[in-house]
Each structure stands twice: as structure tokens, then as C-alpha cells.
Design a protein around this motif. Structure first.
Motif, short mmCIF file in Angstrom:
data_model
loop_
_atom_site.label_atom_id
_atom_site.label_comp_id
_atom_site.label_asym_id
_atom_site.label_seq_id
_atom_site.Cartn_x
_atom_site.Cartn_y
_atom_site.Cartn_z
N UNK A 7 -7.45 -1.70 -0.06
CA UNK A 7 -6.58 -1.20 -1.11
C UNK A 7 -6.12 -2.31 -2.05
N UNK A 8 -5.96 -3.52 -1.54
CA UNK A 8 -5.63 -4.66 -2.40
C UNK A 8 -6.78 -4.98 -3.35
N UNK A 9 -8.01 -4.83 -2.85
CA UNK A 9 -9.18 -5.16 -3.67
C UNK A 9 -9.33 -4.23 -4.87
N UNK A 10 -8.86 -3.00 -4.74
CA UNK A 10 -8.91 -2.08 -5.88
C UNK A 10 -8.17 -2.69 -7.07
N UNK A 11 -6.96 -3.19 -6.83
CA UNK A 11 -6.16 -3.78 -7.91
C UNK A 11 -6.73 -5.13 -8.35
N UNK A 12 -7.19 -5.94 -7.41
CA UNK A 12 -7.73 -7.26 -7.75
C UNK A 12 -8.95 -7.12 -8.65
N UNK A 13 -9.86 -6.21 -8.31
CA UNK A 13 -11.06 -6.02 -9.12
C UNK A 13 -10.72 -5.52 -10.51
N UNK A 14 -9.74 -4.65 -10.61
CA UNK A 14 -9.35 -4.11 -11.92
C UNK A 14 -8.73 -5.20 -12.78
N UNK A 15 -7.83 -5.98 -12.20
CA UNK A 15 -7.22 -7.08 -12.96
C UNK A 15 -8.21 -8.16 -13.32
N UNK A 16 -9.16 -8.41 -12.43
CA UNK A 16 -10.18 -9.44 -12.70
C UNK A 16 -11.05 -9.04 -13.88
N UNK A 17 -11.26 -7.74 -14.07
CA UNK A 17 -12.07 -7.28 -15.20
C UNK A 17 -11.36 -7.55 -16.52
N UNK A 18 -10.03 -7.59 -16.51
CA UNK A 18 -9.27 -7.96 -17.72
C UNK A 18 -9.40 -9.45 -17.98
N UNK A 19 -9.12 -10.27 -16.97
CA UNK A 19 -9.20 -11.73 -17.13
C UNK A 19 -10.64 -12.19 -17.31
N UNK A 20 -11.60 -11.36 -16.94
CA UNK A 20 -13.01 -11.74 -17.05
C UNK A 20 -13.53 -11.74 -18.47
N UNK A 21 -12.72 -11.30 -19.43
CA UNK A 21 -13.08 -11.33 -20.86
C UNK A 21 -14.47 -10.72 -21.13
N UNK A 22 -14.75 -9.64 -20.43
CA UNK A 22 -16.02 -8.95 -20.64
C UNK A 22 -17.15 -9.41 -19.75
N UNK A 23 -17.00 -10.55 -19.06
CA UNK A 23 -18.08 -11.11 -18.25
C UNK A 23 -17.71 -11.22 -16.79
N UNK A 24 -18.43 -12.10 -16.10
CA UNK A 24 -18.19 -12.31 -14.67
C UNK A 24 -18.88 -11.32 -13.77
N UNK A 25 -19.69 -10.42 -14.33
CA UNK A 25 -20.38 -9.44 -13.51
C UNK A 25 -19.56 -8.17 -13.34
N UNK A 26 -20.24 -7.09 -12.98
CA UNK A 26 -19.60 -5.80 -12.83
C UNK A 26 -18.60 -5.83 -11.68
N UNK A 27 -17.29 -5.64 -11.97
CA UNK A 27 -16.28 -5.71 -10.91
C UNK A 27 -16.45 -4.61 -9.87
N UNK A 28 -17.03 -3.48 -10.27
CA UNK A 28 -17.20 -2.36 -9.34
C UNK A 28 -18.17 -2.74 -8.23
N UNK A 29 -19.28 -3.41 -8.59
CA UNK A 29 -20.26 -3.82 -7.60
C UNK A 29 -19.65 -4.82 -6.62
N UNK A 30 -18.98 -5.83 -7.16
CA UNK A 30 -18.36 -6.83 -6.29
C UNK A 30 -17.30 -6.24 -5.39
N UNK A 31 -16.54 -5.28 -5.92
CA UNK A 31 -15.49 -4.63 -5.13
C UNK A 31 -16.10 -3.86 -3.96
N UNK A 32 -17.17 -3.12 -4.21
CA UNK A 32 -17.80 -2.35 -3.14
C UNK A 32 -18.33 -3.25 -2.04
#
Length: 365
Positions: A7-32
Motif C-alpha cells: 500500500x505504501x508503494x502505491x503512493x510512492x510510485x504515483x509521487x515518483x511519476x511527478x518527480x520523474x519529469x516524464x521519464x524514469x520508466x513506467x511507474x506502473x511496471x516498477x510498482x507491480x
């Protein structure tokens, strides 16, 4: 020190997609992948940089390559563990802590896979405070910390260890190998002591990602403006609102490069914003004038939900709000600007902090 659950990873992945400035890879894949690893091996221990011993050994775990390729070529999760263990074997000693290379999408969550599967604690810090496209673009580079030895692995079972004379050469050599591996590879490197990590890295990154993700989720649940909530928690600025009118994107030498043209709507009607990206958004140009540039952060959000949109996820017709966020202070030093400033990317302009550019528009924060 605290435990991280799915449940923590749900929020971390979502916030990381903001700080990722469009990059860093698909947060959904990494989260899963991270959630699967935690469910199988147990929760990950997250520790602050101040909690780790000065003489411990830490190393980054990350993906390298073009995020557009990962849309079709999904990692299994084993590749990054293979790279991490290969680095550990080469160093001849146990790596005590895992760390994030960047605060971006998949690269903020993949280290959880390594930490869970190997039973290692994860440090709440990263090497950028955002995402950047090239391997040498980490704050440890400014402190003389080598990215090599660097271990690399792909989904076919290939692996490699490289050593280079400096971190720019690490990027060059590793990029070539990544292209041969199919334009994505999992890497482990930038090994350093706990003392070096405390001095050179951006602290509290994963906690910040979680805070941003939780803010978006709670704003949506309470029917508040999620974009206003993001701006408040990040100290960011509303840059532009519009509809994606044109999008040019190509995979070139292991990067996703291109530009997006956004036609203004509502308060920005009659204007046009152009975003240039190299995996991550680099500059925002409004009506021919650069108004935000690296190293400050640029994020594209869905205009209704506030959900972050990656460069590979951006589509024609999307209604979006572009926001800008001040970068970590380390990037605003002469050494930081030499490494990731606008001139490095070919823009012949002086860097101006976003706060100064938007000083007359503080009401938009």
C-alpha cells in the motif's frame, strides 16, 4: 526506519511519476514488480541516510535505456537482481544497502525489488531528486564518486561489468551496451560508503514521493483540486494549461527524444507551449520563449485528475496542465549546472531558477 508494504508503494510510485519529469520508466511496471517481490519476500526496511553507518557499502539499482521500449519489452524483475549480485561479486564484499539512482517512475520502485529479494534495507535518498536521461547526471559525480564498476544485465541472461575513466565515459560505454541489449538494461553501480552517500545524495526522496502520491490520492477522494494540492506540497508553479496538439517522439541511441506542442486553453488560450524531452522534459518554451529549463523539474499532469503522464504515455488530444518544481540546491551550483544545465543539452541560455521566472505569478502556486 520503517517497513514499506504494497500500500505504501502505491503512493510512492504515483509521487515518483511527478518527480520523474516524464521519464524514469513506467511507474506502473516498477510498482507491480516491487509489490510482487514484497508479497513474496516480505516488507522492505526503509532507512534514512542519517541512520546508516559511515563505513557501510551502498550501491544504486536502476534501469537504463529508452522508456518507450519498456512499454513492449517488460522486465521480469530477475535482471536487476542479477546485475546487483554481479556487482557484489566483483567488489568482493557484501553490499549493505540499496539506493535509488533517481526519483523517477520505475527507477524509484525497482530498488524495492532488489531490497525485498535480497533482504537488504533501502536508503531513503537518491542521486538526483528528480530524473535525468544520462548516467553521469547524479549528484555523486560532483563529489568525485565513480559510477563504475557498473554491472549490467538484460532479460535474455546476458550480463557485463564495465570500468571507465570517468562517469561521462560510463554513460557512453553503458549506453552502447544497452542498445545492444535491446535499448533497455538493468544496472547496478555507483558504489560508495555510507559517509559518501550522506554527503553526496539527495535525502528523503522516497518519503517525498510517498507524500506527493498520498496528496494526489486524498485530493481526488475529497474532490479537491489535485493539481493545486501537488503545487502546495512540492512548492511548484502552474506553467501552462492546454491540449496536446502535436507530438513527435522517436527512440534514438537508447533515448526517447521528441517534442510536444500544447495549445493553450482557459487562461492560456491563444498561447502555445512546446516541451522538449530526452526521456525527461528538458525545457518549456511559451510562444518562442524558454520559461522553464533543466535542472528545474517539468511535469505534465492530466488536467482533471492531476495524474502524472510520462513522455511515452503522452497522446494527441490530451488535456493537460504543465507544472514546474524547483530542483535540489546541489544542481544550482556551478558544478551542477555544468553537469545538467541547459547548455549541456544544447540550449544557449543561462539557467534562471523557476522562482525568479515566476516571481510575478506567485498567485499561481
Amino acid at each position: 526506519m520503517r517497513l514499506i508494504y504494497p500500500e505504501n508503494l502505491e503512493d510512492i510510485a504515483l509521487g515518483a511519476a511527478v518527480l520523474g519529469t516524464g521519464g524514469g520508466g513506467d511507474p506502473y511496471i516498477g510498482k507491480l514488480l516491487a509489490i510482487q517481490s514484497i508479497r513474496e519476500y516480505g516488507p522492505v526496511t526503509l532507512v534514512s541516510a542519517d541512520e546508516i553507518p559511515d563505513d557501510c557499502l551502498t550501491a544504486h539499482a536502476a534501469m537504463m535505456g529508452a522508456p518507450t521500449v519498456m512499454v513492449e519489452k517488460l522486465p521480469r524483475g530477475e535482471e536487476i537482481v542479477t546485475a546487483f549480485l554481479a556487482l557484489q561479486t566483483y567488489l568482493g564484499r557484501r553490499i549493505d544497502y540499496v539506493a535509488c539512482a533517481e526519483a523517477g517512475g520505475l527507477n524509484s520502485t525497482m530498488p524495492f525489488t532488489v531490497a525485498a529479494r535480497l533482504g537488504l534495507p533501502l536508503v531513503d535518498a537518491d542521486g538526483m531528486g528528480r530524473a535525468f536521461p544520462e548516467l553521469q547526471m547524479v549528484t555523486p559525480t560532483m563529489y568525485g564518486i565513480s559510477a563504475t564498476p557498473l554491472a549490467m544485465a538484460d532479460e535474455k541472461g546476458n550480463s557485463a561489468i564495465i570500468n571507465t575513466i570517468d562517469n561521462h565515459w560510463t554513460e557512453t560505454v553503458a549506453r552502447s551496451i544497452t542498445i545492444d541489449m535491446g535499448c533497455t538494461a538493468m544496472i547496478a553501480g555507483v558504489s560508495m560508503s555510507g559517509r559518501e552517500l550522506k554527503e553526496s545524495m539527495v535525502h528523503g526522496t522516497l518519503t517525498k514521493c510517498e507524500e506527493i502520491g498520498r496528496t494526489i490520492r486524498e485530493a481526488q477522494a475529497s474532490h479537491r483540486d489535485p493539481i493545486a494540492a501537488i503545487l502546495e506540497v512540492t512548492g511548484g508553479f502552474r506553467v501552462f494549461k492546454g491540449k496536446v496538439a502535436d507530438l513527435r517522439r522517436r527512440t534514438e541511441r537508447g533515448f526517447a527524444r521528441g517534442e510536444a506542442k500544447i495549445q493553450g486553453i482557459d487562461e492560456d488560450e491563444g498561447s502555445e507551449l512546446v516541451l522538449h524531452f530526452q526521456n525527461e522534459h528538458l525545457v518549456a518554451i511559451r510562444d518562442g520563449e524558454i520559461i522553464v529549463s533543466v535542472p528545474d523539474l517539468l511535469a505534465v499532469l492530466d488536467a482533471e485528475t492531476g495524474m502524472p503522464i510520462t513522455t511515452e504515455g503522452l497522446r494527441y488530444g490530451f488535456r493537460v496542465v504543465v507544472i514546474g518544481i524547483p530542483c535540489d540546491a546541489k544542481w544550482r551550483t556551478p558544478a551542477g549546472l555544468e553537469l545538467v544545465g541547459p547548455r549541456y543539452f544544447g540550449y544557449d541560455i543561462d539557467y534562471v531558477p523557476i522562482e525568479q521566472r515566476f516571481a510575478a505569478r506567485l498567485g499561481d502556486r
